[in-house]
Motif scaffolding. Structure first.
Motif, PDB file in Angstrom:
ATOM      1  N   ARG A  39       0.828  -1.211   0.000  1.00  0.00           N
ATOM      2  CA  ARG A  39       0.000   0.000   0.000  1.00  0.00           C
ATOM      3  C   ARG A  39       0.860   1.257   0.000  1.00  0.00           C
ATOM      4  O   ARG A  39       0.560   2.236  -0.694  1.00  0.00           O
ATOM      5  CB  ARG A  39      -0.936  -0.002   1.198  1.00  0.00           C
ATOM      6  N   LEU A  40       1.935   1.247   0.788  1.00  0.00           N
ATOM      7  CA  LEU A  40       2.843   2.402   0.810  1.00  0.00           C
ATOM      8  C   LEU A  40       3.510   2.602  -0.547  1.00  0.00           C
ATOM      9  O   LEU A  40       3.595   3.727  -1.047  1.00  0.00           O
ATOM     10  CB  LEU A  40       3.907   2.223   1.890  1.00  0.00           C
ATOM     11  N   ASP A  41       3.989   1.506  -1.116  1.00  0.00           N
ATOM     12  CA  ASP A  41       4.636   1.600  -2.428  1.00  0.00           C
ATOM     13  C   ASP A  41       3.679   2.146  -3.474  1.00  0.00           C
ATOM     14  O   ASP A  41       4.044   2.980  -4.300  1.00  0.00           O
ATOM     15  CB  ASP A  41       5.172   0.231  -2.864  1.00  0.00           C
ATOM     16  N   SER A  42       2.427   1.681  -3.418  1.00  0.00           N
ATOM     17  CA  SER A  42       1.423   2.146  -4.366  1.00  0.00           C
ATOM     18  C   SER A  42       1.131   3.635  -4.182  1.00  0.00           C
ATOM     19  O   SER A  42       1.045   4.390  -5.158  1.00  0.00           O
ATOM     20  CB  SER A  42       0.141   1.325  -4.189  1.00  0.00           C
ATOM     21  N   ALA A  43       0.999   4.041  -2.920  1.00  0.00           N
ATOM     22  CA  ALA A  43       0.722   5.457  -2.644  1.00  0.00           C
ATOM     23  C   ALA A  43       1.897   6.332  -3.082  1.00  0.00           C
ATOM     24  O   ALA A  43       1.698   7.409  -3.657  1.00  0.00           O
ATOM     25  CB  ALA A  43       0.442   5.660  -1.160  1.00  0.00           C
ATOM     26  N   LEU A  44       3.118   5.873  -2.821  1.00  0.00           N
ATOM     27  CA  LEU A  44       4.294   6.642  -3.225  1.00  0.00           C
ATOM     28  C   LEU A  44       4.414   6.718  -4.745  1.00  0.00           C
ATOM     29  O   LEU A  44       4.751   7.768  -5.297  1.00  0.00           O
ATOM     30  CB  LEU A  44       5.562   6.048  -2.622  1.00  0.00           C
ATOM     31  N   ALA A  45       4.113   5.608  -5.418  1.00  0.00           N
ATOM     32  CA  ALA A  45       4.173   5.598  -6.879  1.00  0.00           C
ATOM     33  C   ALA A  45       3.121   6.535  -7.464  1.00  0.00           C
ATOM     34  O   ALA A  45       3.392   7.266  -8.422  1.00  0.00           O
ATOM     35  CB  ALA A  45       3.975   4.183  -7.410  1.00  0.00           C
ATOM     36  N   ALA A  46       1.923   6.533  -6.881  1.00  0.00           N
ATOM     37  CA  ALA A  46       0.860   7.424  -7.363  1.00  0.00           C
ATOM     38  C   ALA A  46       1.244   8.878  -7.133  1.00  0.00           C
ATOM     39  O   ALA A  46       1.031   9.731  -7.991  1.00  0.00           O
ATOM     40  CB  ALA A  46      -0.459   7.100  -6.654  1.00  0.00           C
ATOM     41  N   ARG A  47       1.824   9.148  -5.970  1.00  0.00           N
ATOM     42  CA  ARG A  47       2.244  10.518  -5.667  1.00  0.00           C
ATOM     43  C   ARG A  47       3.352  10.955  -6.618  1.00  0.00           C
ATOM     44  O   ARG A  47       3.317  12.045  -7.171  1.00  0.00           O
ATOM     45  CB  ARG A  47       2.744  10.616  -4.225  1.00  0.00           C
ATOM     46  N   ASP A  48       4.336  10.108  -6.808  1.00  0.00           N
ATOM     47  CA  ASP A  48       5.451  10.439  -7.705  1.00  0.00           C
ATOM     48  C   ASP A  48       4.987  10.554  -9.146  1.00  0.00           C
ATOM     49  O   ASP A  48       5.434  11.425  -9.877  1.00  0.00           O
ATOM     50  CB  ASP A  48       6.566   9.409  -7.573  1.00  0.00           C
ATOM     51  N   ALA A 103       3.717  14.290 -13.561  1.00  0.00           N
ATOM     52  CA  ALA A 103       2.839  14.810 -14.601  1.00  0.00           C
ATOM     53  C   ALA A 103       2.638  16.301 -14.411  1.00  0.00           C
ATOM     54  O   ALA A 103       2.599  17.062 -15.361  1.00  0.00           O
ATOM     55  CB  ALA A 103       1.489  14.078 -14.575  1.00  0.00           C
ATOM     56  N   GLY A 104       2.530  16.722 -13.148  1.00  0.00           N
ATOM     57  CA  GLY A 104       2.337  18.135 -12.874  1.00  0.00           C
ATOM     58  C   GLY A 104       3.600  18.940 -13.123  1.00  0.00           C
ATOM     59  O   GLY A 104       3.559  20.102 -13.482  1.00  0.00           O
ATOM     60  N   ALA A 105       4.763  18.325 -12.969  1.00  0.00           N
ATOM     61  CA  ALA A 105       6.026  19.031 -13.122  1.00  0.00           C
ATOM     62  C   ALA A 105       6.330  19.316 -14.590  1.00  0.00           C
ATOM     63  O   ALA A 105       7.044  20.257 -14.910  1.00  0.00           O
ATOM     64  CB  ALA A 105       7.172  18.208 -12.511  1.00  0.00           C
ATOM     65  N   ASP A 106       5.768  18.484 -15.494  1.00  0.00           N
ATOM     66  CA  ASP A 106       6.033  18.706 -16.916  1.00  0.00           C
ATOM     67  C   ASP A 106       5.338  19.953 -17.422  1.00  0.00           C
ATOM     68  O   ASP A 106       5.724  20.528 -18.434  1.00  0.00           O
ATOM     69  CB  ASP A 106       5.530  17.483 -17.740  1.00  0.00           C
ATOM     70  N   GLY A 107       4.336  20.358 -16.698  1.00  0.00           N
ATOM     71  CA  GLY A 107       3.641  21.588 -17.094  1.00  0.00           C
ATOM     72  C   GLY A 107       2.756  21.366 -18.284  1.00  0.00           C
ATOM     73  O   GLY A 107       2.145  20.359 -18.462  1.00  0.00           O
ATOM     74  N   GLU A 108       2.743  22.383 -19.152  1.00  0.00           N
ATOM     75  CA  GLU A 108       1.808  22.383 -20.266  1.00  0.00           C
ATOM     76  C   GLU A 108       2.407  21.875 -21.513  1.00  0.00           C
ATOM     77  O   GLU A 108       3.407  21.872 -21.956  1.00  0.00           O
ATOM     78  CB  GLU A 108       1.279  23.782 -20.453  1.00  0.00           C
TER      79      GLU A 108
END
Length: 77
Positions: free
Chosen positions: A58-67, A72-77
């Motif tokens: 569960r932790l690995d999954s949550a960390l992977a989803a967060r990362d 995706a957000g860091a790539d911008g537009e």
């Protein structure tokens, strides 16, 4: 793993395992009783390991989803 074993929560299995180890370390039990305690301890350790592996997944999954979301957000537009 037996259904009754999986019904045990992590804390309950851990506490019972601690008690089993305490009894084994204290000695004074027959060989038959010591073997039964050992077998119960192995079952309890398996239950604890199952809970811990589930928590790790569960932790690995949550960390992977967060990362993944941050990437995706860091790539911008």
């Amino acid at each position: 793993m037996a259904e009754a074993e999986t019904a045990l929560g992590y804390e309950q299995a851990r506490d019972e395992l601690i008690e089993v180890v305490r009894k084994l370390e204290a000695g004074g039990t027959s060989l038959e009783d010591s073997l039964a305690l050992w077998e119960r301890g192995e079952e309890l350790a398996k239950v604890c390991r199952h809970w811990l592996e589930g928590a790790r997944a569960r932790l690995d999954s949550a960390l992977a989803a967060r990362d993944g979301g941050a990437g995706a957000g860091a790539d911008g537009e």
